[in-house]
Motif scaffolding. Structure first.
Motif: not given
Length: 240
Positions: A16, A168-169, A172, A175, A202
């Protein structure tokens, strides 16, 4: 059978990329696999800040109990060897990187051999036991009809980077990780109100919640923890 990262999933992988605004500057960051050369640095970040800031660790005073800290560090280091954990780093113009955050990840499989938790350390027994109780409150395999799910043993962001939504990132990033591993759900015990709020942002949903007062009644006492957070939660995110 213990889950093994498939050879078809390149290691290391950048999962990410995102940007944040910090001190009026746009900064590029990435979430990538934690590699062995970063184990010590990642462990140091966890040992310094997770143990100090995570509510149960903080209010039981884990840093006053070296043997309990050693147990926690052993769990982290052992889990890191699964090649599933991730770090968040800042991309620098000179090609170097700055460690911003760590998330220690593992996969729980339905056919894992159940081994009873045993320890002679009363502080570690209380910390791990409380998380284990919450984690076992819902049978994830039955709830979602899966044979494995992505789990975690700790998430930390360096204090100077907090307030930039980095937690939060990092969450994420699970995923694309789950998609690459063929996993349909990730579930984690979040012990702090702050991390619970981040998880909700998230996309995680509550599966189970127990107050620290109720945990105390079960023998898991963390004096003063209610100053920071009222409950511990098991939360999950499904991967479409």
């Amino acid at each position: 059978m213990v889950f093994t990262r498939p050879s078809s999933v390149p290691y290391p992988t950048v999962w990410h990329r995102f940007t944040v605004r910090r001190n009026s500057t746009t900064i590029s960051l990435r979430v990538q696999d934690l590699t062995e050369d970063k184990f010590d640095e990642a462990l140091a970040l966890l040992s310094k800040h997770f143990t100090r800031d995570e509510p149960p660790c903080k209010y039981i005073g884990i840093n006053n109990y070296p043997t309990a800290v050693a147990e926690l560090e052993n769990l982290w280091r052992k889990t890191m060897k699964d090649k599933l954990s991730v770090i968040c780093v800042e991309d620098k113009d000179d090609g170097s990187s700055v460690l911003v955050g760590v998330n220690v990840l593992t996969v729980a499989s339905k056919d894992d051999k159940e081994e009873p938790f045993k320890t002679e350390d009363k502080i570690w027994a209380k910390l791990f036991g409380a998380v284990d109780l919450v984690g076992r409150s819902v049978n994830i395999f039955e709830r979602y009809g899966v044979d494995k799910y992505l789990n975690a043993y700790g998430l930390v962001v360096a204090p100077e980077w907090r307030g930039c939504h980095i937690g939060k990132e990092i969450l994420k990033a699970r995923i694309p990780i789950c998609k690459a591993l063929g996993i349909k759900v990730t579930a984690t015990v979040f012990t702090a109100a702050a991390s619970q709020a981040v998880a909700k942002k998230a996309g995680f949903v509550d599966l189970f919640e127990i107050t620290y007062e109720e945990l105390a009644q079960k023998g898991f006492v963390f004096p003063g923890v209610e100053k920071d957070t009222k409950s511990s939660k098991l939360m999950a995110l499904t991967i479409n």
